[in-house]
Write an enzyme that holds these catalytic residues in place. Structure first.
Site, PDB file in Angstrom:
ATOM      1  N   GLY A  84       0.681  -4.986   1.097  1.00 39.27           N
ATOM      2  CA  GLY A  84      -0.555  -5.064   0.320  1.00 39.27           C
ATOM      3  C   GLY A  84      -0.356  -5.696  -1.047  1.00 39.27           C
ATOM      4  O   GLY A  84      -1.294  -6.259  -1.617  1.00 39.27           O
TER       5      GLY A  84
ATOM      6  N   ALA B 180       0.862  -1.177   0.000  1.00 38.18           N
ATOM      7  CA  ALA B 180       0.000   0.000   0.000  1.00 38.18           C
ATOM      8  C   ALA B 180       0.901   1.229   0.000  1.00 38.18           C
ATOM      9  O   ALA B 180       2.075   1.158   0.393  1.00 38.18           O
ATOM     10  CB  ALA B 180      -0.900  -0.023   1.225  1.00 38.18           C
TER      11      ALA B 180
ATOM     12  N   GLU C 215       5.009  -5.022   7.065  1.00 37.49           N
ATOM     13  CA  GLU C 215       4.295  -3.929   7.743  1.00 37.49           C
ATOM     14  C   GLU C 215       4.805  -3.662   9.153  1.00 37.49           C
ATOM     15  O   GLU C 215       4.811  -2.531   9.632  1.00 37.49           O
ATOM     16  CB  GLU C 215       2.784  -4.244   7.814  1.00 37.49           C
TER      17      GLU C 215
ATOM     18  N   GLU D 205      -0.610  -9.284  -0.389  1.00 40.94           N
ATOM     19  CA  GLU D 205      -2.030  -9.551  -0.070  1.00 40.94           C
ATOM     20  C   GLU D 205      -2.885  -9.534  -1.333  1.00 40.94           C
ATOM     21  O   GLU D 205      -3.784 -10.365  -1.496  1.00 40.94           O
ATOM     22  CB  GLU D 205      -2.529  -8.520   0.943  1.00 40.94           C
TER      23      GLU D 205
HETATM   24  C1  HXC Z   1       5.125   4.327  -1.303  1.00 41.35           C
HETATM   25  C2  HXC Z   1       7.009   3.344  -2.107  1.00 41.35           C
HETATM   26  C3  HXC Z   1       6.637   2.108  -1.568  1.00 41.35           C
HETATM   27  C4  HXC Z   1       5.413   2.041  -0.863  1.00 41.35           C
HETATM   28  C5  HXC Z   1       8.519   1.855  -2.560  1.00 41.35           C
HETATM   29  N1  HXC Z   1       8.171   3.130  -2.715  1.00 41.35           N
HETATM   30  N2  HXC Z   1       7.603   1.203  -1.850  1.00 41.35           N
HETATM   31  N3  HXC Z   1       6.259   4.437  -1.973  1.00 41.35           N
HETATM   32  N4  HXC Z   1       4.695   3.187  -0.757  1.00 41.35           N
HETATM   33  N5  HXC Z   1       4.955   0.917  -0.340  1.00 41.35           N
HETATM   34  C6  HXC Z   1       8.914   4.168  -3.426  1.00 41.35           C
HETATM   35  C7  HXC Z   1      10.127   4.613  -2.655  1.00 41.35           C
HETATM   36  O1  HXC Z   1       9.789   5.548  -1.662  1.00 41.35           O
HETATM   37  C8  HXC Z   1      10.972   5.193  -3.751  1.00 41.35           C
HETATM   38  O2  HXC Z   1      10.499   6.479  -4.049  1.00 41.35           O
HETATM   39  C9  HXC Z   1      10.661   4.296  -4.950  1.00 41.35           C
HETATM   40  O3  HXC Z   1       9.413   3.655  -4.651  1.00 41.35           O
HETATM   41  C10 HXC Z   1      11.704   3.234  -5.171  1.00 41.35           C
HETATM   42  O4  HXC Z   1      11.894   2.530  -3.960  1.00 41.35           O
HETATM   43  P1  HXC Z   1      13.334   2.302  -3.286  1.00 41.35           P
HETATM   44  O5  HXC Z   1      13.109   2.039  -1.854  1.00 41.35           O
HETATM   45  O6  HXC Z   1      14.263   3.408  -3.662  1.00 41.35           O
HETATM   46  O7  HXC Z   1      13.787   0.978  -4.064  1.00 41.35           O
HETATM   47  P2  HXC Z   1      14.725  -0.192  -3.526  1.00 41.35           P
HETATM   48  O8  HXC Z   1      15.896   0.348  -2.794  1.00 41.35           O
HETATM   49  O9  HXC Z   1      14.974  -1.069  -4.702  1.00 41.35           O
HETATM   50  O10 HXC Z   1      13.834  -0.986  -2.455  1.00 41.35           O
HETATM   51  C11 HXC Z   1      12.697  -1.652  -2.859  1.00 41.35           C
HETATM   52  C12 HXC Z   1      11.847  -2.032  -1.605  1.00 41.35           C
HETATM   53  C13 HXC Z   1      11.574  -0.778  -0.754  1.00 41.35           C
HETATM   54  C14 HXC Z   1      12.576  -3.099  -0.790  1.00 41.35           C
HETATM   55  C15 HXC Z   1      10.550  -2.642  -2.149  1.00 41.35           C
HETATM   56  O11 HXC Z   1      11.041   0.240  -1.605  1.00 41.35           O
HETATM   57  C16 HXC Z   1      10.619  -0.994   0.361  1.00 41.35           C
HETATM   58  O12 HXC Z   1      10.975  -1.543   1.389  1.00 41.35           O
HETATM   59  N6  HXC Z   1       9.392  -0.518   0.185  1.00 41.35           N
HETATM   60  C17 HXC Z   1       8.374  -0.545   1.207  1.00 41.35           C
HETATM   61  C18 HXC Z   1       7.834  -1.921   1.338  1.00 41.35           C
HETATM   62  C19 HXC Z   1       6.768  -1.972   2.427  1.00 41.35           C
HETATM   63  O13 HXC Z   1       7.003  -1.622   3.573  1.00 41.35           O
HETATM   64  N7  HXC Z   1       5.570  -2.388   2.033  1.00 41.35           N
HETATM   65  C20 HXC Z   1       4.452  -2.504   2.950  1.00 41.35           C
HETATM   66  C21 HXC Z   1       3.695  -1.193   2.975  1.00 41.35           C
HETATM   67  S1  HXC Z   1       2.421  -1.244   4.185  1.00 41.35           S
HETATM   68  P3  HXC Z   1      11.511   7.710  -4.340  1.00 41.35           P
HETATM   69  O14 HXC Z   1      10.591   8.883  -4.523  1.00 41.35           O
HETATM   70  O15 HXC Z   1      12.412   7.792  -3.168  1.00 41.35           O
HETATM   71  O16 HXC Z   1      12.207   7.296  -5.605  1.00 41.35           O
HETATM   72  C22 HXC Z   1       1.203  -2.101   3.466  1.00 41.35           C
HETATM   73  C23 HXC Z   1      -0.049  -2.225   4.308  1.00 41.35           C
HETATM   74  C24 HXC Z   1      -1.151  -2.869   3.554  1.00 41.35           C
HETATM   75  O17 HXC Z   1       1.270  -2.556   2.372  1.00 41.35           O
HETATM   76  C25 HXC Z   1      -2.392  -2.761   4.374  1.00 41.35           C
HETATM   77  C26 HXC Z   1      -3.656  -2.967   3.576  1.00 41.35           C
HETATM   78  C27 HXC Z   1      -3.998  -1.870   2.702  1.00 41.35           C
END
Ligand code: HXC
Length: 259
Positions: free
Chosen positions: A110, A66, A133, A113
């Site tokens: 998400g 998400a 998360e 999911e």
């Molecule tokens: C918003 C995101 C994002 C996310 C990545 N980006 N994941 N933006 N929401 N979930 C953005 C980054 O901020 C970054 O933006 C760009 O995408 C590239 O990501 P990087 O981190 O620079 O890439 P990399 O180093 O290759 O790492 C990839 C990654 C990492 C391991 C996937 O991005 C990451 O850990 N993302 C978050 C994963 C996460 O926590 N997901 C769960 C979210 S909570 P910029 O502008 O800096 O280029 C969730 C709850 C669901 O999903 C609940 C139900 C709805």
């Protein structure tokens, strides 16, 4: 219908393909994307020419979760008040024709999911699955705490949800999360072949089979998802949710305080 966050096409006139398309955010799932995905899938479901659907992302990311940028400012009142995620995340579950997830790259939070809401997954060798998360002060909120243990068993699911560790494609196949792993350049061909073979089957039986398998998989799920949603919402009342999301966005290590 024009879409901004997904691309939609058909193959052989009978397979509906939706490609998630927010490449700069690694296909982070915001409201607009989930609304568009729901609209596209419903349209395919209603189209008598379509027998099966495929949801896919980019080579680097199916979906990285998400959209944290959108969620970071939410309060408990926001998420509980608007019943965050119900509005557009449940649509995929109401689609009656089969939906295959063709997963390449990250399927996190998400994103994992969403892939699990599809009927089955075919993964590319570079696929990575996770429910990270916990690292940003929340828990899975779109069925992850319910579907992951059903798919891969309690121990592995609990470890993934508590530590946020990712699972690679080979482990995901061993654990039963994905039906099979294929080379990345074959992912869409393989998903399409599976979809076309489903299109060859009798449509009513296909829908009935899907319904029956889901009945087995989803027994007791509603209560679990409702419980999960309430707990998910309540975490927006914690300092660690704010800290986790702020730290992610500021690209620094979070300092959690357990409160
Ligand atoms: C918003 C995101 C994002 C996310 C990545 N980006 N994941 N933006 N929401 N979930 C953005 C980054 O901020 C970054 O933006 C760009 O995408 C590239 O990501 P990087 O981190 O620079 O890439 P990399 O180093 O290759 O790492 C990839 C990654 C990492 C391991 C996937 O991005 C990451 O850990 N993302 C978050 C994963 C996460 O926590 N997901 C769960 C979210 S909570 P910029 O502008 O800096 O280029 C969730 C709850 C669901 O999903 C609940 C139900 C709805």
């Amino acid at each position: 219908m024009t879409y901004e966050t997904i691309e939609v096409r058909t193959e052989a006139g009978k397979v509906g393909i939706v490609t998630l398309n927010r490449p700069k955010q690694l296909n982070a799932l915001n409201d607009q994307l989930m609304d568009e995905l729901g609209t596209a899938l419903k349209a395919f479901d209603a189209d008598p020419a379509i027998g099966c659907m495929i949801v896919t992302g980019s080579e680097k990311a199916f979906a990285a979760g998400a959209d944290i940028a959108a969620m970071a400012k939410y309060t408990y009142a926001d998420v509980y008040g608007k019943d965050f995620i119900t509005r557009n995340w449940e649509t995929i579950r109401s689609v009656r024709k089969p939906v295959i997830a063709a997963v390449s790259g990250f399927a996190l939070g998400g994103g994992c999911e969403l892939a699990m809401m599809c009927d089955f997954m075919i993964a590319a060798e570079n696929a990575k699955f996770g429910q990270p998360e916990i690292k940003i002060g929340i828990i899975p909120g779109a069925g992850g705490t319910q579907r992951l243990p059903r798919a891969i068993g309690k121990s592995k699911a609990m470890e993934m949800v508590l530590t946020g560790r990712m699972m690679d494609a080979a482990e995901a196949e061993r654990a039963g999360l994905v039906s099979r792993v294929v080379p990345i350049d074959k992912l869409m061909d393989e998903a399409l072949a599976a979809a076309l073979s489903i299109c060859e089957m009798p449509g009513l039986a296909v829908m009935a089979a899907k319904e029956a398998v889901n009945r087995s998989f989803e027994g007791g799920l509603s209560d679990g998802v409702m419980f999960e949603r309430r707990v998910f919402h309540s975490l927006y009342g914690t300092e660690d949710q704010k800290e986790g999301m702020d730290a992610f966005l500021a690209k620094r290590k979070p300092a959690f305080k357990n409160r």
